[in-house]
Enzyme design. Structure first.
Site, PDB file in Angstrom:
ATOM      1  N   GLY A  90       0.827  -1.213   0.000  1.00 27.87           N
ATOM      2  CA  GLY A  90       0.000   0.000   0.000  1.00 27.87           C
ATOM      3  C   GLY A  90       0.854   1.253   0.000  1.00 27.87           C
ATOM      4  O   GLY A  90       0.460   2.296   0.517  1.00 27.87           O
TER       5      GLY A  90
ATOM      6  N   SER B 174       0.150   5.383  -1.312  1.00 26.35           N
ATOM      7  CA  SER B 174      -0.768   6.375  -0.754  1.00 26.35           C
ATOM      8  C   SER B 174      -0.788   6.289   0.767  1.00 26.35           C
ATOM      9  O   SER B 174      -0.364   5.287   1.355  1.00 26.35           O
ATOM     10  CB  SER B 174      -2.176   6.089  -1.305  1.00 26.35           C
ATOM     11  OG  SER B 174      -3.120   7.008  -0.802  1.00 26.35           O
TER      12      SER B 174
ATOM     13  N   ILE C 257      -1.171   5.853   4.577  1.00 24.45           N
ATOM     14  CA  ILE C 257      -0.397   5.286   5.688  1.00 24.45           C
ATOM     15  C   ILE C 257       0.810   4.490   5.178  1.00 24.45           C
ATOM     16  O   ILE C 257       1.899   4.554   5.753  1.00 24.45           O
ATOM     17  CB  ILE C 257      -1.313   4.401   6.568  1.00 24.45           C
ATOM     18  CG1 ILE C 257      -2.430   5.260   7.191  1.00 24.45           C
ATOM     19  CG2 ILE C 257      -0.522   3.682   7.644  1.00 24.45           C
ATOM     20  CD1 ILE C 257      -3.569   4.454   7.827  1.00 24.45           C
TER      21      ILE C 257
ATOM     22  N   ASP D 263       2.502  -1.972  -4.424  1.00 26.02           N
ATOM     23  CA  ASP D 263       1.170  -1.369  -4.588  1.00 26.02           C
ATOM     24  C   ASP D 263       0.665  -1.715  -5.984  1.00 26.02           C
ATOM     25  O   ASP D 263       1.448  -1.978  -6.904  1.00 26.02           O
ATOM     26  CB  ASP D 263       1.224   0.159  -4.417  1.00 26.02           C
ATOM     27  CG  ASP D 263      -0.114   0.745  -3.953  1.00 26.02           C
ATOM     28  OD1 ASP D 263      -0.192   1.239  -2.812  1.00 26.02           O
ATOM     29  OD2 ASP D 263      -1.100   0.692  -4.738  1.00 26.02           O
TER      30      ASP D 263
ATOM     31  N   ASP E 158      -0.555  -6.824  -7.496  1.00 26.47           N
ATOM     32  CA  ASP E 158      -1.972  -6.848  -7.117  1.00 26.47           C
ATOM     33  C   ASP E 158      -2.205  -7.942  -6.078  1.00 26.47           C
ATOM     34  O   ASP E 158      -2.048  -9.131  -6.368  1.00 26.47           O
ATOM     35  CB  ASP E 158      -2.794  -7.107  -8.381  1.00 26.47           C
ATOM     36  CG  ASP E 158      -4.289  -7.084  -8.100  1.00 26.47           C
ATOM     37  OD1 ASP E 158      -4.690  -6.898  -6.936  1.00 26.47           O
ATOM     38  OD2 ASP E 158      -5.049  -7.270  -9.069  1.00 26.47           O
ATOM     39  N   LEU E 159      -2.608  -7.519  -4.879  1.00 24.22           N
ATOM     40  CA  LEU E 159      -2.825  -8.474  -3.784  1.00 24.22           C
ATOM     41  C   LEU E 159      -4.194  -9.133  -3.832  1.00 24.22           C
ATOM     42  O   LEU E 159      -4.522  -9.933  -2.962  1.00 24.22           O
ATOM     43  CB  LEU E 159      -2.675  -7.750  -2.438  1.00 24.22           C
ATOM     44  CG  LEU E 159      -1.254  -7.308  -2.088  1.00 24.22           C
ATOM     45  CD1 LEU E 159      -1.283  -6.251  -0.983  1.00 24.22           C
ATOM     46  CD2 LEU E 159      -0.420  -8.499  -1.649  1.00 24.22           C
TER      47      LEU E 159
ATOM     48  N   TYR F 269     -15.955  -4.462   4.505  1.00 21.16           N
ATOM     49  CA  TYR F 269     -14.825  -3.805   5.182  1.00 21.16           C
ATOM     50  C   TYR F 269     -14.706  -4.227   6.646  1.00 21.16           C
ATOM     51  O   TYR F 269     -13.652  -4.732   7.058  1.00 21.16           O
ATOM     52  CB  TYR F 269     -14.906  -2.280   5.044  1.00 21.16           C
ATOM     53  CG  TYR F 269     -13.686  -1.611   5.615  1.00 21.16           C
ATOM     54  CD1 TYR F 269     -12.479  -1.631   4.929  1.00 21.16           C
ATOM     55  CD2 TYR F 269     -13.714  -1.001   6.868  1.00 21.16           C
ATOM     56  CE1 TYR F 269     -11.335  -1.042   5.462  1.00 21.16           C
ATOM     57  CE2 TYR F 269     -12.574  -0.416   7.406  1.00 21.16           C
ATOM     58  CZ  TYR F 269     -11.392  -0.434   6.691  1.00 21.16           C
ATOM     59  OH  TYR F 269     -10.252   0.139   7.223  1.00 21.16           O
TER      60      TYR F 269
HETATM   61  N1  LIG Z   1      -7.605   6.061   6.575  1.00 20.93           N
HETATM   62  C1  LIG Z   1      -8.374   5.540   7.530  1.00 20.93           C
HETATM   63  O1  LIG Z   1      -9.300   6.202   8.033  1.00 20.93           O
HETATM   64  C2  LIG Z   1      -8.123   4.147   8.021  1.00 20.93           C
HETATM   65  C3  LIG Z   1      -8.695   3.760   9.235  1.00 20.93           C
HETATM   66  C4  LIG Z   1      -8.488   2.464   9.696  1.00 20.93           C
HETATM   67  C5  LIG Z   1      -7.713   1.583   8.947  1.00 20.93           C
HETATM   68  N2  LIG Z   1      -7.174   1.989   7.768  1.00 20.93           N
HETATM   69  C6  LIG Z   1      -6.403   1.009   7.010  1.00 20.93           C
HETATM   70  O2  LIG Z   1      -5.128   1.528   6.700  1.00 20.93           O
HETATM   71  C7  LIG Z   1      -4.645   0.899   5.523  1.00 20.93           C
HETATM   72  C8  LIG Z   1      -4.088   1.963   4.602  1.00 20.93           C
HETATM   73  O3  LIG Z   1      -5.139   2.819   4.232  1.00 20.93           O
HETATM   74  P1  LIG Z   1      -4.909   4.345   3.821  1.00 20.93           P
HETATM   75  O4  LIG Z   1      -5.711   5.147   4.747  1.00 20.93           O
HETATM   76  O5  LIG Z   1      -3.457   4.616   3.666  1.00 20.93           O
HETATM   77  O6  LIG Z   1      -5.680   4.346   2.415  1.00 20.93           O
HETATM   78  P2  LIG Z   1      -5.184   4.695   0.946  1.00 20.93           P
HETATM   79  O7  LIG Z   1      -6.343   4.482   0.058  1.00 20.93           O
HETATM   80  O8  LIG Z   1      -4.531   6.040   0.966  1.00 20.93           O
HETATM   81  O9  LIG Z   1      -4.056   3.603   0.623  1.00 20.93           O
HETATM   82  C9  LIG Z   1      -4.356   2.251   0.361  1.00 20.93           C
HETATM   83  C10 LIG Z   1      -3.348   1.729  -0.629  1.00 20.93           C
HETATM   84  O10 LIG Z   1      -3.595   0.330  -0.858  1.00 20.93           O
HETATM   85  C11 LIG Z   1      -3.366   0.078  -2.224  1.00 20.93           C
HETATM   86  N3  LIG Z   1      -4.076  -1.099  -2.719  1.00 20.93           N
HETATM   87  C12 LIG Z   1      -5.414  -1.238  -2.883  1.00 20.93           C
HETATM   88  N4  LIG Z   1      -5.701  -2.397  -3.473  1.00 20.93           N
HETATM   89  C13 LIG Z   1      -4.519  -3.025  -3.692  1.00 20.93           C
HETATM   90  C14 LIG Z   1      -4.164  -4.261  -4.300  1.00 20.93           C
HETATM   91  N5  LIG Z   1      -5.083  -5.065  -4.854  1.00 20.93           N
HETATM   92  N6  LIG Z   1      -2.865  -4.603  -4.339  1.00 20.93           N
HETATM   93  C15 LIG Z   1      -1.906  -3.760  -3.849  1.00 20.93           C
HETATM   94  N7  LIG Z   1      -2.184  -2.571  -3.285  1.00 20.93           N
HETATM   95  C16 LIG Z   1      -3.478  -2.199  -3.212  1.00 20.93           C
HETATM   96  C17 LIG Z   1      -3.913   1.343  -2.905  1.00 20.93           C
HETATM   97  O11 LIG Z   1      -3.467   1.461  -4.256  1.00 20.93           O
HETATM   98  C18 LIG Z   1      -3.423   2.440  -1.987  1.00 20.93           C
HETATM   99  O12 LIG Z   1      -2.165   2.940  -2.381  1.00 20.93           O
HETATM  100  C19 LIG Z   1      -5.820   0.101   4.940  1.00 20.93           C
HETATM  101  O13 LIG Z   1      -5.656  -1.262   5.245  1.00 20.93           O
HETATM  102  C20 LIG Z   1      -7.011   0.693   5.671  1.00 20.93           C
HETATM  103  O14 LIG Z   1      -8.062  -0.236   5.779  1.00 20.93           O
HETATM  104  C21 LIG Z   1      -7.342   3.254   7.297  1.00 20.93           C
END
Ligand SMILES: NC(=O)c1ccc[n+]([C@@H]2O[C@H](COP(=O)([O-])OP(=O)(O)OC[C@H]3O[C@@H](n4cnc5c(N)ncnc54)[C@H](O)[C@@H]3O)[C@@H](O)[C@H]2O)c1
Length: 261
Positions: free
Chosen positions: A11, A14, A16, A35, A50-51, A156
């Site tokens: 990931g 983008s 986190i 990613d 792609d995961l 989710y």
């Molecule tokens: N932002 C929040 O409010 C929040 C809260 C709780 C948990 N989370 C968790 O934190 C983690 C990161 O989220 P974020 O906020 O950085 O979101 P984000 O959308 O900014 O980043 C998610 C990343 O995962 C990548 N991704 C998606 N599908 C993929 C795939 N098939 N293969 C490889 N990569 C893939 C995306 O391209 C993206 O870069 C996630 O697991 C999310 O569930 C986020």
């Protein structure tokens, strides 16, 4: 404590994941980012992968080095693409990657799963979570969803319930435990990243705003990355199978409400 360590961060394009990768690099780690999208300003080693499918996971694993110190499983979907893709990326793909990479992790290495406060219901939904985490390998997720009558809107939270339960199971899974590989989770509350807009669409503004109000502000990626990297480090060597809430106190507030204290 991360100097010279090789850390795989999924990931990484983008939010986190991007912040975790940057901070790890600043702390002296060699970072390999994964990613499905290209990072805008990628400097670390990057694998586009792609995961969401078994073939995608195998393709990523084939490009990894033979030795790694830690995996930060950060990639995730919000649920807005349906239950099959969400369970595939957030749980079954993450688990398949972790299991495939385990033999390359050094003894005493670490796996960190970014879960969520959204997985809070794992105890209430324990039997379902046991059944779905009990399926080995990377299943036909569409068939699993049909068999268990799973709805898109529960994708989710369900994916994170499975991840939290599996984190505890994995801490005692011989594949990891026999070589001292620790498996832990970090559960953020709402964090200002692109996915938050999607949560607003999936969960509704009221739910997201109520969570933010409980703790005064939304988190940022910079609030979460240090928690992930602490669990990667040897400073966390006696922490295993744990879930670290990185949410400004949101889980404590929900516990107080649910448990009535
Ligand atoms: N932002 C929040 O409010 C929040 C809260 C709780 C948990 N989370 C968790 O934190 C983690 C990161 O989220 P974020 O906020 O950085 O979101 P984000 O959308 O900014 O980043 C998610 C990343 O995962 C990548 N991704 C998606 N599908 C993929 C795939 N098939 N293969 C490889 N990569 C893939 C995306 O391209 C993206 O870069 C996630 O697991 C999310 O569930 C986020």
């Amino acid at each position: 404590m991360l100097f010279g360590k090789t850390i795989l961060v999924t990931g990484v394009a983008s939010g986190i994941g991007a912040r975790t990768a940057n901070l790890a690099a600043q702390m002296g780690a060699d970072v390999i980012g994964v990613d499905v999208r290209e990072p805008a300003n990628g400097s670390a080693a990057f694998i586009k992968g792609d995961l969401s499918t078994a073939a995608g996971v195998a393709d990523i694993v084939a490009q990894l080095p033979t030795r790694l110190d830690a995996i930060a499983n950060v990639a995730g979907l919000s649920g807005n693409t349906g239950i099959v893709s969400t369970l595939s990326v957030n749980f079954y793909g993450l688990r398949a990657l972790s299991e495939a990479v385990a033999p390359r992790l050094r003894e005493g290495g670490a796996i960190i799963n970014v879960a969520s406060i959204a997985g809070y219901g794992w105890r209430a939904n324990l039997e379902r979570a046991k059944a779905l985490t009990g399926i080995d390998g990377f299943p036909d997720v569409a068939a699993v969803a049909a068999k268990h009558d799973l709805r898109d809107e529960e994708g989710y939270p369900l994916s994170k319930e499975l991840l939290l339960l599996w984190t505890m199971r994995a801490a005692h899974q011989p594949l990891f435990k026999q070589r001292g590989i620790r498996v832990n989770a970090v559960s953020p509350g709402p964090v200002e990243t692109p996915i938050l807009k999607q949560f607003r669409a999936v969960l509704g503004d009221a739910r997201v705003d109520s969570d933010i109000t409980r703790v005064g502000r939304a988190g940022t990626s910079a609030d979460i990355a240090p928690a992930v990297l602490f669990l990667c480090s040897d400073g966390a060597r006696w922490i295993n199978g744990a879930n670290l809430a990185a949410d400004g106190g949101l889980e404590a507030s929900i516990n107080a409400e649910v448990l009535g204290f």
